[in-house]
Design a protein around this motif. Structure first.
Motif, PDB file in Angstrom:
ATOM      1  N   THR A 394       0.818  -1.214   0.000  1.00  0.00           N
ATOM      2  CA  THR A 394       0.000   0.000   0.000  1.00  0.00           C
ATOM      3  C   THR A 394       0.851   1.262   0.000  1.00  0.00           C
ATOM      4  N   LYS A 395       2.087   1.159   0.481  1.00  0.00           N
ATOM      5  CA  LYS A 395       3.000   2.301   0.509  1.00  0.00           C
ATOM      6  C   LYS A 395       4.297   1.936  -0.195  1.00  0.00           C
ATOM      7  N   LEU A 396       4.891   2.912  -0.852  1.00  0.00           N
ATOM      8  CA  LEU A 396       6.169   2.698  -1.530  1.00  0.00           C
ATOM      9  C   LEU A 396       7.302   2.833  -0.526  1.00  0.00           C
ATOM     10  N   THR A 397       8.035   1.756  -0.324  1.00  0.00           N
ATOM     11  CA  THR A 397       9.196   1.752   0.566  1.00  0.00           C
ATOM     12  C   THR A 397      10.387   1.175  -0.193  1.00  0.00           C
ATOM     13  N   ASP A 398      11.549   1.218   0.447  1.00  0.00           N
ATOM     14  CA  ASP A 398      12.751   0.688  -0.190  1.00  0.00           C
ATOM     15  C   ASP A 398      12.752  -0.831  -0.258  1.00  0.00           C
ATOM     16  N   GLU A 399      11.744  -1.473   0.354  1.00  0.00           N
ATOM     17  CA  GLU A 399      11.639  -2.933   0.298  1.00  0.00           C
ATOM     18  C   GLU A 399      10.846  -3.410  -0.916  1.00  0.00           C
ATOM     19  N   CYS A 400      10.229  -2.501  -1.660  1.00  0.00           N
ATOM     20  CA  CYS A 400       9.460  -2.884  -2.842  1.00  0.00           C
ATOM     21  C   CYS A 400      10.396  -3.371  -3.948  1.00  0.00           C
ATOM     22  N   ASP A 401       9.906  -4.333  -4.733  1.00  0.00           N
ATOM     23  CA  ASP A 401      10.690  -4.870  -5.841  1.00  0.00           C
ATOM     24  C   ASP A 401      10.387  -4.159  -7.156  1.00  0.00           C
ATOM     25  N   PHE A 402       9.143  -3.715  -7.342  1.00  0.00           N
ATOM     26  CA  PHE A 402       8.778  -3.029  -8.580  1.00  0.00           C
ATOM     27  C   PHE A 402       7.759  -1.933  -8.270  1.00  0.00           C
ATOM     28  N   LYS A 444       4.953  11.537  -9.513  1.00  0.00           N
ATOM     29  CA  LYS A 444       6.326  11.918  -9.862  1.00  0.00           C
ATOM     30  C   LYS A 444       7.261  11.796  -8.661  1.00  0.00           C
ATOM     31  N   LYS A 445       6.764  12.094  -7.472  1.00  0.00           N
ATOM     32  CA  LYS A 445       7.589  11.924  -6.276  1.00  0.00           C
ATOM     33  C   LYS A 445       7.912  10.454  -6.050  1.00  0.00           C
ATOM     34  N   LYS A 446       6.942   9.596  -6.319  1.00  0.00           N
ATOM     35  CA  LYS A 446       7.195   8.163  -6.161  1.00  0.00           C
ATOM     36  C   LYS A 446       8.220   7.681  -7.188  1.00  0.00           C
ATOM     37  N   ILE A 447       8.170   8.222  -8.399  1.00  0.00           N
ATOM     38  CA  ILE A 447       9.159   7.855  -9.414  1.00  0.00           C
ATOM     39  C   ILE A 447      10.557   8.249  -8.949  1.00  0.00           C
ATOM     40  N   ASN A 448      10.696   9.450  -8.398  1.00  0.00           N
ATOM     41  CA  ASN A 448      12.006   9.903  -7.904  1.00  0.00           C
ATOM     42  C   ASN A 448      12.485   9.051  -6.738  1.00  0.00           C
ATOM     43  N   SER A 449      11.563   8.671  -5.863  1.00  0.00           N
ATOM     44  CA  SER A 449      11.948   7.812  -4.741  1.00  0.00           C
ATOM     45  C   SER A 449      12.384   6.436  -5.231  1.00  0.00           C
ATOM     46  N   ALA A 450      11.705   5.922  -6.248  1.00  0.00           N
ATOM     47  CA  ALA A 450      12.094   4.624  -6.805  1.00  0.00           C
ATOM     48  C   ALA A 450      13.488   4.683  -7.417  1.00  0.00           C
ATOM     49  N   LYS A 451      13.812   5.779  -8.091  1.00  0.00           N
ATOM     50  CA  LYS A 451      15.158   5.940  -8.632  1.00  0.00           C
ATOM     51  C   LYS A 451      16.187   6.016  -7.518  1.00  0.00           C
ATOM     52  N   ASP A 534      21.011  10.603  -6.675  1.00  0.00           N
ATOM     53  CA  ASP A 534      19.946  11.041  -5.775  1.00  0.00           C
ATOM     54  C   ASP A 534      19.882  10.213  -4.507  1.00  0.00           C
ATOM     55  N   VAL A 535      20.983   9.978  -3.875  1.00  0.00           N
ATOM     56  CA  VAL A 535      21.029   9.230  -2.629  1.00  0.00           C
ATOM     57  C   VAL A 535      21.514  10.163  -1.535  1.00  0.00           C
ATOM     58  N   ASP A 536      20.755  10.253  -0.456  1.00  0.00           N
ATOM     59  CA  ASP A 536      21.133  11.112   0.648  1.00  0.00           C
ATOM     60  C   ASP A 536      22.348  10.564   1.367  1.00  0.00           C
ATOM     61  N   ASP A 537      23.029  11.469   2.110  1.00  0.00           N
ATOM     62  CA  ASP A 537      24.186  11.044   2.888  1.00  0.00           C
ATOM     63  C   ASP A 537      23.802  10.050   3.962  1.00  0.00           C
ATOM     64  N   ASP A 538      22.587  10.221   4.513  1.00  0.00           N
ATOM     65  CA  ASP A 538      22.152   9.287   5.552  1.00  0.00           C
ATOM     66  C   ASP A 538      22.002   7.887   4.990  1.00  0.00           C
ATOM     67  N   ASP A 539      21.477   7.804   3.746  1.00  0.00           N
ATOM     68  CA  ASP A 539      21.313   6.484   3.140  1.00  0.00           C
ATOM     69  C   ASP A 539      22.660   5.840   2.875  1.00  0.00           C
ATOM     70  N   LYS A 540      23.641   6.664   2.489  1.00  0.00           N
ATOM     71  CA  LYS A 540      24.971   6.112   2.251  1.00  0.00           C
ATOM     72  C   LYS A 540      25.587   5.597   3.544  1.00  0.00           C
ATOM     73  N   ASN A 541      25.398   6.342   4.618  1.00  0.00           N
ATOM     74  CA  ASN A 541      25.951   5.908   5.893  1.00  0.00           C
ATOM     75  C   ASN A 541      25.304   4.626   6.375  1.00  0.00           C
ATOM     76  N   ASN A 542      24.010   4.504   6.119  1.00  0.00           N
ATOM     77  CA  ASN A 542      23.313   3.299   6.574  1.00  0.00           C
ATOM     78  C   ASN A 542      23.773   2.068   5.816  1.00  0.00           C
ATOM     79  N   ASN A 543      24.222   2.236   4.585  1.00  0.00           N
ATOM     80  CA  ASN A 543      24.624   1.094   3.778  1.00  0.00           C
ATOM     81  C   ASN A 543      26.137   0.927   3.702  1.00  0.00           C
ATOM     82  N   SER A 544      26.870   1.614   4.565  1.00  0.00           N
ATOM     83  CA  SER A 544      28.316   1.605   4.472  1.00  0.00           C
ATOM     84  C   SER A 544      28.933   0.272   4.809  1.00  0.00           C
ATOM     85  N   ASP A 545      28.225  -0.601   5.518  1.00  0.00           N
ATOM     86  CA  ASP A 545      28.795  -1.880   5.939  1.00  0.00           C
ATOM     87  C   ASP A 545      28.488  -3.010   4.971  1.00  0.00           C
TER      88      ASP A 545
END
Length: 651
Positions: A394-402, A444-451, A534-545
């Motif tokens: 029901t909501k677009l999250t980073d866990e979605c596949d498509f 359009k915001k959802k498209i940008n978030s998906a990218k 288009d990746v925030d610094d916080d997202d990069k820090n979270n995935n640094s490991d």
């Protein structure tokens, strides 16, 4: 009892199947011939048969209800499913059909042949419209009663066996107390269906039990492991109820928005035949069609114009007789979406939306989010995703596949993006959308978030192709690909492949202490995609490991080093040591030497430099003027025979 005759595959016990894998059958009051045939059929479907009723018995094949085994199971074994032999043989025929063309059967097929536990009961339902649990709703309880052989009426009379309600109020509740009719909680209906038994109703009597937690306590030991009627998931009864309610609601909306005369003539001249629906759903469907001018025919023949099947059925589940007659007639096989779309748009919608899918109930564990669709299309896409056994987010999250987007909501058309409209069912791509500014902006915001989250963005053609082939389509196909992450694009060379794997960052592992590991030359790769802007610094820090270590397990990383170039090393070209000077440079050098030795230009031609090197030019010796090439000779008074002579060397 009718025995099976000439059914193919009856003796093919070697064929593997998991329909009844781990299920134990027991028979009662059957002849030796019938027992042998039951054992053969069960073995082909993966089960096993025992003569005695044991603790691990799951299904009892009943020849006579008055035997000791039958009575014991009805009273004490609420985890055993009772089944008649004819029903077992019918399941076997369906199983053989599913092996070739139909959908794969599951253990839930046992409840397609319910034991009629309510056949002698008359029910009245009261105040079940506003309940917190959807399984206690009036429509669902009514459907369960009908499925298991009971009957319900709207008015309370002294002939009613049970009043089903969860509230101790109302005239019907008071009348039930006066007439000594049990006022039973709807949980009793669900528990009886799960156990396939009539449980003790006094344990569910709300006039005597005031604690909700005590309702139904100690009424049974365990359920049958077939269908959980207390849940809406994987519940065929609740699924068919949702489909019927959506159809009735859509019909009511059209009735309110348009005149009765217009609605009654929508299906005028069309003859419909229904297949695959439950009795209650078929009744509702027939009522809607008749109210709009259609004619209903029970048996299918050449006069039928439309054969309607549920949207949860595939095209392969259509009876062979219907398919054979369809090839020589003008009839069409559609699902109930055809009626819903016609009623919604107030016209006959002969499009691809109502064509039955070829493949459903797939094994892909994908999470899908849809955006940009409105009204009827959003409803049907949601149902299609559920029928494909995919998860609708029901909501677009980073866990979605498509992310499935409506092309119209993005302003894409056959003019500016013709490659996206080359799909064979292109009419499904012209879906309506809510053209409000807020809705378009949200898409359009959802498209940008998906990218940003590297989620592929595709059109509806991607899901439709999955339903037609049963194989996950290639994401990069231009028929449906709107956006694909860099990681999905094929690498053209080794560097692109390494960049797609590591995200562009290569880290050399810390050098080990021992000499053997020191020669390993192992590397670790960072999985962060540094190519995404288009990746925030916080997202990069979270995935640094997120790294993959190649080499010693658990070795830490050091400073990044650049991967060496795969180009082939070539021999280095050194400048020529002799004969590289131009002719003018040599003349200048000769003139400077003559001035230093006080030698006149006139004596230069005959002067013999003692101990010096003399430069003689070809133009001074009067060589052939036709020779366009100029050359230089080198002479030396000392060791002339030991020095190589480089004559006629090109500039």
């Amino acid at each position: 009892m009718e025995l099976l005759k000439g059914v193919p595959g009856l003796n093919e016990s070697s064929r593997s199947n998991t329909l009844f894998g781990g299920v134990t059958f027991t028979t009662t009051d059957l002849s030796s011939k019938e027992k042998a045939q039951v054992a053969s059929v069960v073995a082909v479907m993966g089960g096993n048969v025992k003569n005695d009723l044991t603790a691990d018995t799951n299904v009892l094949i009943v020849g006579n209800i008055n035997t000791a085994k039958s009575k014991y199971c009805l009273k004490n074994r609420t985890d055993v499913t009772l089944l008649y032999p004819d029903d077992l043989f019918d399941i076997y025929k369906r199983f053989q059909h599913s092996k070739s063309s139909g959908p794969k059967l599951t253990i839930q097929v046992l409840d397609d042949y319910p034991w009629p536990i309510f056949n002698s009961c008359l029910f009245c339902l009261s105040r079940l419209r506003e309940v917190g649990n959807p399984c206690y709703a009036k429509n669902y309880i009514t459907k369960l009663i009908d499925h298991f052989g009971g009957k319900s009426i709207a008015s309370l009379t002294p002939k009613v066996t049970y009043l089903i309600t969860d509230k101790r109020e109302g005239k019907r509740y008071e009348s039930a107390l006066d007439w000594k009719i049990n006022a039973i909680h709807p949980k009793w209906i669900i528990d009886c269906c799960n156990c396939q038994r009539i449980l003790d109703p006094s344990l569910y009597d709300i006039s005597k039990i005031h604690n909700p937690a005590a309702i139904g306590k100690n009424s049974h030991k365990k359920y049958r492991k077939v269908v959980d009627y207390a849940s809406v998931e994987h519940n065929p009864i609740y699924g068919s109820l949702e489909m019927g309610n959506a159809l009735i609601e859509r019909s009511n909306e059209i009735t309110k928005s348009s005149s009765i005369e217009d609605c009654k003539g929508l299906f005028k001249g069309l003859i419909f035949s229904c297949f695959g629906f439950t009795a209650s759903h078929a009744t509702k469907l027939s009522a809607v069609l008749k109210n709009n001018g259609a004619e209903i025919q029970e048996e299918y023949d050449l006069s039928v114009t439309h054969v309607i099947i549920p949207s949860s059925f595939t095209f392969d589940e259509v009876p062979p007789k219907v398919l054979a007659l369809q090839s020589i007639s003008d009839s069409k096989v559609v699902n109930e979406w055809f009626i819903e779309r016609c009623l919604h748009y107030e016209r006959l919608c002969n499009d691809s939306w109502s064509i039955p899918a070829r493949k459903l109930r797939l094994d892909y564990k994908l999470k899908i989010h849809i955006t940009g669709f409105a009204e009827m299309e959003h409803l049907h896409i949601s149902k299609l995703i559920k029928n494909l056994n995919l998860t609708l987010q029901t909501k677009l999250t980073d866990e979605c596949d498509f992310l499935v987007a409506n092309l119209s909501s993005l302003g894409l058309s056959n003019v500016n993006s013709p490659q996206l409209f080359t799909y064979r069912f292109h009419d499904i791509l012209n879906s309506r959308t809510d053209m409000k500014t807020a809705s378009v902006s949200l898409t359009k915001k959802k498209i940008n978030s998906a990218k940003k989250w590297n989620i592929p963005v595709v059109s509806l053609a991607f899901i439709w192709e999955l339903a037609q082939t049963g194989v996950l389509p290639h994401v990069l196909d231009t028929q449906w690909c709107i956006f694909a992450p860099r990681s999905l694009r094929p690498a053209g060379n080794f560097l692109e492949y390494a960049r797609s794997v590591s995200g562009g960052l290569f880290h050399k592992a810390e050098e080990p202490v021992n000499d053997e590991a020191d020669q390993s030359g192992r590397y670790s790769f960072d999985l962060n995609n540094s190519d995404v802007d288009d990746v925030d610094d916080d997202d990069k820090n979270n995935n640094s490991d997120r790294r993959i270590y190649l080499g010693t397990e658990g070795s830490p990383t050091k400073l990044p080093v650049q991967l060496p170039s795969p180009r082939k090393n070539t021999a280095k070209k050194w400048p020529k040591l002799i004969g590289t000077a131009s002719e003018s440079q040599l003349k200048s050098a000769a003139a400077a030497a003559a001035a230093a030795a006080d030698i006149d230009d006139e004596e230069d031609e005959n002067y013999n430099f003692k101990g010096k090197r003399r430069l003689v030019f070809a133009t001074d010796q009067g060589n052939n003027a036709n020779d366009p090439q100029s050359y230089v000779e080198f002479e030396d008074d000392f060791g002339l025979e030991d020095i190589p002579m480089f004559k006629k060397r090109k500039k």
